[in-house]
Design a protein around this motif. Structure first.
Motif, short mmCIF file in Angstrom:
data_model
loop_
_atom_site.label_atom_id
_atom_site.label_comp_id
_atom_site.label_asym_id
_atom_site.label_seq_id
_atom_site.Cartn_x
_atom_site.Cartn_y
_atom_site.Cartn_z
N ASP A 70 0.86 -1.19 0.00
CA ASP A 70 0.00 0.00 0.00
C ASP A 70 0.89 1.24 0.00
OD1 ASP A 70 0.91 0.37 2.62
OD2 ASP A 70 -1.03 -0.03 3.55
N GLY A 71 0.32 2.42 0.10
CA GLY A 71 1.07 3.67 0.05
C GLY A 71 2.03 3.87 1.21
N ASN A 72 1.86 3.11 2.29
CA ASN A 72 2.74 3.22 3.45
C ASN A 72 3.81 2.13 3.48
OD1 ASN A 72 1.27 5.43 4.49
ND2 ASN A 72 -0.26 4.02 5.32
N GLY A 73 3.90 1.33 2.41
CA GLY A 73 4.89 0.26 2.37
C GLY A 73 4.44 -1.01 3.07
N ARG A 74 3.17 -1.08 3.49
CA ARG A 74 2.65 -2.27 4.16
C ARG A 74 2.35 -3.33 3.10
NH1 ARG A 74 -2.59 -4.11 5.48
NH2 ARG A 74 -3.43 -2.24 4.51
N GLU A 75 2.79 -4.56 3.35
CA GLU A 75 2.59 -5.65 2.40
C GLU A 75 1.12 -6.08 2.37
OE1 GLU A 75 3.77 -10.26 2.33
OE2 GLU A 75 5.49 -8.90 2.44
N ILE A 76 0.57 -6.13 1.16
CA ILE A 76 -0.80 -6.59 0.94
C ILE A 76 -0.79 -8.05 0.49
CG2 ILE A 76 -2.91 -6.20 -0.42
CD1 ILE A 76 -2.16 -3.91 1.49
N ALA A 77 0.18 -8.40 -0.36
CA ALA A 77 0.30 -9.77 -0.88
C ALA A 77 1.71 -9.97 -1.43
CB ALA A 77 -0.74 -10.02 -1.97
N ARG A 78 2.05 -11.22 -1.65
CA ARG A 78 3.34 -11.56 -2.27
C ARG A 78 3.20 -12.83 -3.07
NH1 ARG A 78 8.18 -11.97 0.09
NH2 ARG A 78 7.77 -10.19 1.39
N GLU A 114 -7.51 -6.99 0.64
CA GLU A 114 -7.82 -5.69 0.06
C GLU A 114 -7.83 -5.74 -1.46
OE1 GLU A 114 -5.34 -2.54 1.56
OE2 GLU A 114 -5.15 -3.54 3.48
N GLN A 115 -8.51 -4.77 -2.06
CA GLN A 115 -8.48 -4.60 -3.51
C GLN A 115 -7.08 -4.17 -3.90
OE1 GLN A 115 -10.93 -5.37 -5.52
NE2 GLN A 115 -9.94 -4.69 -7.39
N VAL A 116 -6.48 -4.78 -4.93
CA VAL A 116 -5.10 -4.47 -5.30
C VAL A 116 -4.97 -3.18 -6.11
CG1 VAL A 116 -4.29 -6.85 -5.17
CG2 VAL A 116 -5.21 -5.99 -7.32
N GLU A 117 -6.03 -2.81 -6.81
CA GLU A 117 -5.98 -1.56 -7.60
C GLU A 117 -5.69 -0.38 -6.67
OE1 GLU A 117 -8.99 1.66 -9.39
OE2 GLU A 117 -9.74 -0.37 -9.26
N VAL A 120 0.78 -0.67 -5.18
CA VAL A 120 1.95 -0.76 -6.07
C VAL A 120 2.49 -2.18 -6.10
CG1 VAL A 120 2.63 1.66 -5.81
CG2 VAL A 120 3.58 -0.05 -4.27
N LEU A 121 3.11 -2.51 -7.23
CA LEU A 121 3.77 -3.80 -7.41
C LEU A 121 5.27 -3.56 -7.37
CD1 LEU A 121 3.41 -6.87 -8.31
CD2 LEU A 121 3.91 -6.01 -10.60
#
Length: 146
Positions: A70-78, A114-117, A120-121
């Motif tokens: 996310d915008g704070n550098g928190r990992e959403i997925a890998r 969360e929605q990935v849109e 960032v990747l």
């Protein structure tokens, strides 16, 4: 002594019942979303064949690790990149040749709450690339690496 044990046992069971009712709130379900990753390598190959990034895009290859943040550098997925499929790079008739300029397109199946849109990747040590909205109903977001 038996009454005292029974009373203590009852109190312990009541405490366990009360504590069990105070569990954490349920978490949101994890859903699988598809991200279309385009590698604009313009490599000469037949359209519709398996591919990986070529030339300066060799970092985009099957099994290369990625992270969605996310915008704070928190990992959403890998995950790791899949094998891509080559697509025509331009609308020109190349039917008389075996190979033509193509792009390599990979479809990442991402499991995330969360929605990935809008996130960032990040591919390995590369700069983060925004995941943009897709017009295709079965694609959660699109990324073009550079």
């Amino acid at each position: 002594m038996n009454q005292r044990r029974a009373l203590l046992l009852s109190m312990a069971m009541l405490g366990a019942t009360i504590a069990g009712g105070c569990s954490d709130p349920p978490t949101a379900p994890v859903k699988t979303q598809v991200i279309r990753l385009t590698v604009p390598d313009w490599n000469l190959r037949p359209p519709g064949t398996s591919c990986a990034g070529a030339g300066p895009y060799r970092f985009a290859h099957p099994e290369a690790p990625y992270v969605i943040e996310d915008g704070n550098g928190r990992e959403i997925a890998r995950g790791t990149l899949p094998t891509g499929t080559s697509e025509k790079a331009m609308d020109v008739d190349f039917s008389k040749v075996r190979r033509e300029p193509t792009l390599c397109v990979m479809l990442l199946k991402v499991k995330a709450v969360e929605q990935v849109e809008g996130h960032v990747l990040v591919l390995e040590d590369r700069p983060a690339v925004p995941i943009k909205k897709s017009d295709a109903p079965d694609i959660a977001g699109e990324v073009v690496v550079s």
